[in-house]
Design a protein around this motif. Structure first.
Motif, short mmCIF file in Angstrom:
data_model
loop_
_atom_site.label_atom_id
_atom_site.label_comp_id
_atom_site.label_asym_id
_atom_site.label_seq_id
_atom_site.Cartn_x
_atom_site.Cartn_y
_atom_site.Cartn_z
N GLN A 1 -6.35 9.34 -7.85
CA GLN A 1 -7.68 8.91 -7.38
C GLN A 1 -7.44 7.84 -6.32
O GLN A 1 -7.36 6.66 -6.64
N PRO A 2 -7.32 8.25 -5.07
CA PRO A 2 -6.99 7.27 -4.02
C PRO A 2 -8.11 6.27 -3.79
O PRO A 2 -9.28 6.55 -4.04
N ASP A 3 -7.72 5.11 -3.29
CA ASP A 3 -8.69 4.08 -2.91
C ASP A 3 -9.32 4.39 -1.57
O ASP A 3 -10.46 4.01 -1.31
N VAL A 4 -8.56 5.04 -0.70
CA VAL A 4 -9.01 5.39 0.65
C VAL A 4 -8.61 6.84 0.92
O VAL A 4 -7.52 7.28 0.52
N GLY B 1 -13.23 6.71 -4.07
CA GLY B 1 -12.53 5.46 -3.79
C GLY B 1 -13.41 4.41 -3.15
O GLY B 1 -14.26 4.71 -2.31
N ALA B 2 -13.18 3.16 -3.53
CA ALA B 2 -13.99 2.06 -3.02
C ALA B 2 -13.59 1.63 -1.61
O ALA B 2 -14.34 0.94 -0.94
N GLY B 3 -12.41 2.06 -1.15
CA GLY B 3 -11.93 1.62 0.14
C GLY B 3 -12.49 2.36 1.33
O GLY B 3 -12.32 1.95 2.47
N VAL C 1 0.86 -1.18 0.00
CA VAL C 1 0.00 0.00 0.00
C VAL C 1 0.90 1.24 0.00
O VAL C 1 2.03 1.19 0.51
N ARG D 1 -0.09 6.92 -9.44
CA ARG D 1 -1.41 6.70 -10.04
C ARG D 1 -1.41 5.45 -10.90
O ARG D 1 -2.37 4.67 -10.89
N PRO E 1 -2.55 -0.14 -4.09
CA PRO E 1 -3.60 0.61 -3.40
C PRO E 1 -3.06 1.89 -2.77
O PRO E 1 -1.97 1.90 -2.18
#
Length: 199
Positions: free
Chosen positions: A111-114, A130-132, A57, A83, A88
Motif C-alpha cells: 500500500q504505497p504512500d505515493v 496513499g496519503a502522499g 524513501v 510493506r 515511505p
C-alpha cells in the motif's frame, strides 16, 4: 524494472544517493546497459534487500503493468519486507504485486504512500489510498479526456479526485480535482507549486 534504474540515475543527477536492489538481472541488452550505467555512475547494485532497511524513501519499480500471477522468489520476501519496513513507499505506475486492472490481490499487498502513474492512470489506481498523493507524469502525457471542455468532463478512471501531474521544466505541479464530489471538474491548465496540498 527499467523505470527504477532510470529513476536512480536521475536521482543521482539531482543530488540524491540512490541504492538499487537488483536481485534478478535480465540479460536483455536494455537492462544490461542500464545496469552498466548504474555501475559507471557509482550507484550501488545490491543482490538483496538490506535488513534493517536504512532509507529515507523506497521507490517501488519492481514489476510493471504486464505482471500476472503469484509473486515468486526472491520478490515474495522483498515485498512484505518493504510493506513492513515503515519507510515511505513511492510506487511507479503500478504498485508491485498489484493486478493492472483489479488492483491489490489481498490485504497483505503493498500500500504505497505515493503513486506516480506514467502517461495515464491504470484501472488499479482506483484502489490507491496513499496519503502522499497520486501523480501523473511522463514524457508524453495525453489529454485527460479527449474532446472535452477545458474544465468539465468525467474522470475516465475514477481516480483523479486529487491527482496532480509533474511538470519538471517549471518546478510546478498541475492539479486536477473536484470542488464537490457530485460535480467533477478538471483543470488541465491550473498550476500549483509542487508539493502544495491538492485542491
Amino acid at each position: 524494472g527499467g523505470d527504477g534504474l532510470v529513476a536512480a540515475r536521475h536521482l543521482l543527477q539531482f543530488g540524491y544517493s540512490p541504492t538499487v536492489v537488483y536481485p534478478k538481472r535480465p540479460s536483455k541488452p536494455l537492462f544490461v546497459n542500464l545496469a552498466t550505467q548504474m555501475e559507471m555512475n557509482g550507484i550501488p547494485l545490491l543482490d538483496a534487500l538490506p535488513s534493517p532497511l536504512n532509507a529515507d524513501v523506497v521507490l517501488d519499480a519492481i514489476f510493471g503493468f504486464s505482471f500476472k500471477g503469484a509473486v515468486r522468489a526472491p520478490f515474495d520476501a522483498i515485498l512484505p519486507a518493504l510493506r513492513d519496513s515503515g519507510v515511505p513507499l513511492v510506487s511507479v505506475d503500478i504498485p508491485s504485486g498489484w493486478d493492472v486492472e483489479a488492483g491489490p490481490g489481498d490485504a497483505d499487498a503493498l500500500q504505497p504512500d505515493v503513486l506516480v502513474s506514467l502517461t495515464m492512470p491504470k484501472k488499479c489506481a482506483a484502489h490507491f489510498r496513499g496519503a502522499g498523493g497520486h501523480y501523473l507524469g511522463g514524457r508524453f502525457v495525453p489529454p485527460l479526456k479527449p474532446n472535452c471542455g477545458r474544465d468539465k468532463g468525467p474522470d475516465p478512471y475514477g481516480t483523479a479526485k486529487h491527482a496532480q501531474w509533474l511538470i519538471p521544466s517549471t518546478g510546478y505541479a498541475g492539479g486536477m480535482g473536484a470542488s464537490k464530489k457530485t460535480t467533477p471538474k478538471w483543470s488541465t491548465y491550473a498550476l500549483s507549486k509542487a508539493g502544495a496540498a491538492p485542491p
